[in-house]
Design an enzyme around this catalytic site. Structure first.
Site, PDB file in Angstrom:
ATOM      1  N   CYS A 128      -5.623  -9.435   6.709  1.00 59.56           N
ATOM      2  CA  CYS A 128      -6.564 -10.442   6.206  1.00 59.56           C
ATOM      3  C   CYS A 128      -6.831 -11.443   7.332  1.00 59.56           C
ATOM      4  O   CYS A 128      -5.899 -11.931   7.977  1.00 59.56           O
ATOM      5  CB  CYS A 128      -5.995 -11.142   4.976  1.00 59.56           C
ATOM      6  N   GLU A 135      10.337 -14.536   6.319  1.00 55.19           N
ATOM      7  CA  GLU A 135      10.516 -15.926   5.925  1.00 55.19           C
ATOM      8  C   GLU A 135      10.484 -16.072   4.408  1.00 55.19           C
ATOM      9  O   GLU A 135       9.737 -15.376   3.718  1.00 55.19           O
ATOM     10  CB  GLU A 135       9.445 -16.795   6.590  1.00 55.19           C
ATOM     11  N   CYS A 145       2.537  -7.315   7.899  1.00 49.17           N
ATOM     12  CA  CYS A 145       1.637  -6.824   6.853  1.00 49.17           C
ATOM     13  C   CYS A 145       0.538  -5.988   7.498  1.00 49.17           C
ATOM     14  O   CYS A 145      -0.004  -6.360   8.543  1.00 49.17           O
ATOM     15  CB  CYS A 145       1.026  -7.988   6.080  1.00 49.17           C
ATOM     16  N   CYS A 198       1.174 -21.939   2.760  1.00 50.65           N
ATOM     17  CA  CYS A 198       0.556 -20.655   2.455  1.00 50.65           C
ATOM     18  C   CYS A 198      -0.270 -20.162   3.641  1.00 50.65           C
ATOM     19  O   CYS A 198      -1.080 -20.887   4.197  1.00 50.65           O
ATOM     20  CB  CYS A 198      -0.334 -20.805   1.227  1.00 50.65           C
ATOM     21  N   SER A 200      -5.110 -12.175  -4.950  1.00 56.02           N
ATOM     22  CA  SER A 200      -5.599 -12.892  -3.769  1.00 56.02           C
ATOM     23  C   SER A 200      -7.072 -12.541  -3.586  1.00 56.02           C
ATOM     24  O   SER A 200      -7.408 -11.552  -2.935  1.00 56.02           O
ATOM     25  CB  SER A 200      -4.787 -12.481  -2.533  1.00 56.02           C
ATOM     26  N   LEU A 201      -7.950 -13.358  -4.142  1.00 57.07           N
ATOM     27  CA  LEU A 201      -9.383 -13.050  -4.179  1.00 57.07           C
ATOM     28  C   LEU A 201     -10.084 -13.486  -2.889  1.00 57.07           C
ATOM     29  O   LEU A 201     -10.624 -12.675  -2.149  1.00 57.07           O
ATOM     30  CB  LEU A 201     -10.021 -13.717  -5.395  1.00 57.07           C
ATOM     31  N   HIS A 202     -10.168 -14.784  -2.668  1.00 57.35           N
ATOM     32  CA  HIS A 202     -10.635 -15.388  -1.410  1.00 57.35           C
ATOM     33  C   HIS A 202     -12.122 -15.230  -1.102  1.00 57.35           C
ATOM     34  O   HIS A 202     -12.601 -15.812  -0.125  1.00 57.35           O
ATOM     35  CB  HIS A 202      -9.812 -14.878  -0.228  1.00 57.35           C
ATOM     36  N   CYS A 217      -4.967 -15.006   7.613  1.00 57.38           N
ATOM     37  CA  CYS A 217      -3.528 -15.063   7.337  1.00 57.38           C
ATOM     38  C   CYS A 217      -2.736 -14.759   8.599  1.00 57.38           C
ATOM     39  O   CYS A 217      -2.931 -13.716   9.227  1.00 57.38           O
ATOM     40  CB  CYS A 217      -3.172 -14.064   6.239  1.00 57.38           C
TER      41      CYS A 217
END
Length: 381
Positions: A120, A96, A116, A345, A224-226, A123
């Protein structure tokens, strides 16, 4: 790259690669620039349309090469103007691509992999597992298709796409060579002429490839910390078990210092209700990033089925932002865009395919990783 037809797909060739191609067929190198402009400036995929290229050369090109973008399966337009394309790539998987318009820019969010492998926990892309790396033509083809959809010419001042972010499906640094090639075409004046400051690569933290990045390209970097500590990040972003925060931030700082100038790291932080949105998390984040030149982009969680997470309240989001701001940081909270078409996102999943299927390659990658971890554990005892 040679396609299933046995021809070379010129869409994914950088300028040096295009020049080498014309050398290989006994033609002058200046033809590379002519053909690249037709492909990327004018969206041409038919050699017959290249009016400043002679008929004999056009026929020669038809015999050995092609311009093959990925296939558009669907295009959806959100109430807020966000667009999402579902695109089928050569492997048969779907990815996408999302276009986000604002008053002063148009940002294209580009995918680098079908699925992926990083898994994570918050996600949706990670939930479908890893299927395949995209070719350089399939990465840059997303930019080509978006421009084609808008009917715009990249060289014009009023271009539709002003910024590109490698923040779509996949981990860009795990498809290093193809992503680098595509970004070079994005920034090349014979390609899309986008400023290096307007091309951003986002990574979850593949440290060896961050260290390698500056040797190949100069683009903006986003992390991408999060999570503000290793214990929590190990749960949310499992690659942290291999590359913990101290090592990761040192690598990001090294990338920025190598390139020089006033570099600022973009730190992305998805806010999850009662998980990483509390005042103590803000305090830990302030301490963690105190010496890192950065701007922080807070991303309220965008729900998807069976995620197990919730979006924080608006008050909790504002509180977290205020705490970081008072800690001395430049902080913005991303406005959710395109959630009515599942383009927000964390919502990209290539929905045309069965999102629960994990390919044999992905399973093998995960098993290899597990075997390595067991060996490391045994060696340490």
């Amino acid at each position: 790259m040679t396609t299933s037809t046995g021809k070379i797909n010129l869409l994914g060739l950088t300028q040096p690669e295009m020049e080498q191609f014309f050398d290989s067929i006994g033609e002058k190198r200046f033809r590379a620039g002519q053909v690249m402009k037709w492909i990327h400036h004018f969206g041409v995929s038919d050699f017959a349309a290249m009016t400043n290229v002679g008929k004999v050369l056009r026929e020669k090109l038809e015999a050995v090469a092609e311009i093959r973008p990925p296939e558009v399966v669907s295009e959806d337009i959100s109430a807020d103007g966000t667009r999402k394309w579902v695109i089928r790539v050569a492997s048969g998987s779907c990815v996408e691509t999302v276009y986000i318009p604002t008053d002063d820019r148009g940002t294209l969010c580009v995918s680098s992999q079908a699925g992926c492998a990083l898994d994570c926990s918050f996600c949706s892309t990670g939930k479908q597992g890893f299927n395949s790396n995209l070719t350089a033509a399939e990465v840059i083809g997303q930019v080509w298709l978006a421009n084609k959809s808008f009917g715009t010419v990249p060289a014009k001042v009023d271009r539709a796409i002003t910024n590109v972010v490698m923040m779509g499906m996949g981990e860009p640094l795990l498809n290093f060579d193809n992503v680098i090639a595509a970004m070079k075409i994005m920034m090349d004046d014979l390609g899309y002429g986008i400023s290096k400051r307007r091309v951003t690569l986002s990574t979850s933290g593949v440290v060896p490839m961050i260290d390698e990045l500056a040797k190949h390209i100069d683009v903006s970097l986003a992390l991408s910390l999060h999570a503000p500590n290793d214990e929590l990040r190990n749960k949310l972003v499992p690659i942290n078990k291999k590359y913990p925060l101290k090592v990761l931030l040192e690598s990001c700082m090294g990338y920025m210092s190598t390139l020089g100038g006033k570099r600022v790291l973009t730190v992305e932080y998805t806010l999850l209700k009662d998980v990483n949105d509390q005042p103590e998390h803000a305090a830990q984040m302030i301490e963690l990033l105190r010496d890192v030149p950065c701007k922080i982009n807070l991303i309220p969680f965008n729900p998807f089925p069976h995620s197990g997470y919730e979006r924080p309240s608006n008050n909790a989001i504002r509180r977290f932002q205020d705490l970081l701001h008072h800690g001395g940081f430049n902080v913005t909270t991303r406005t959710t865009r395109g959630d009515d078409i599942d383009a927000a996102c964390g919502q990209l999943v290539g929905q045309v395919n069965d999102r629960t299927r994990r390919s044999e390659r992905y399973i093998a990658v995960r098993q290899l990783s597990a075997d390595v971890e067991l060996q490391d554990s045994a060696a340490s005892h």
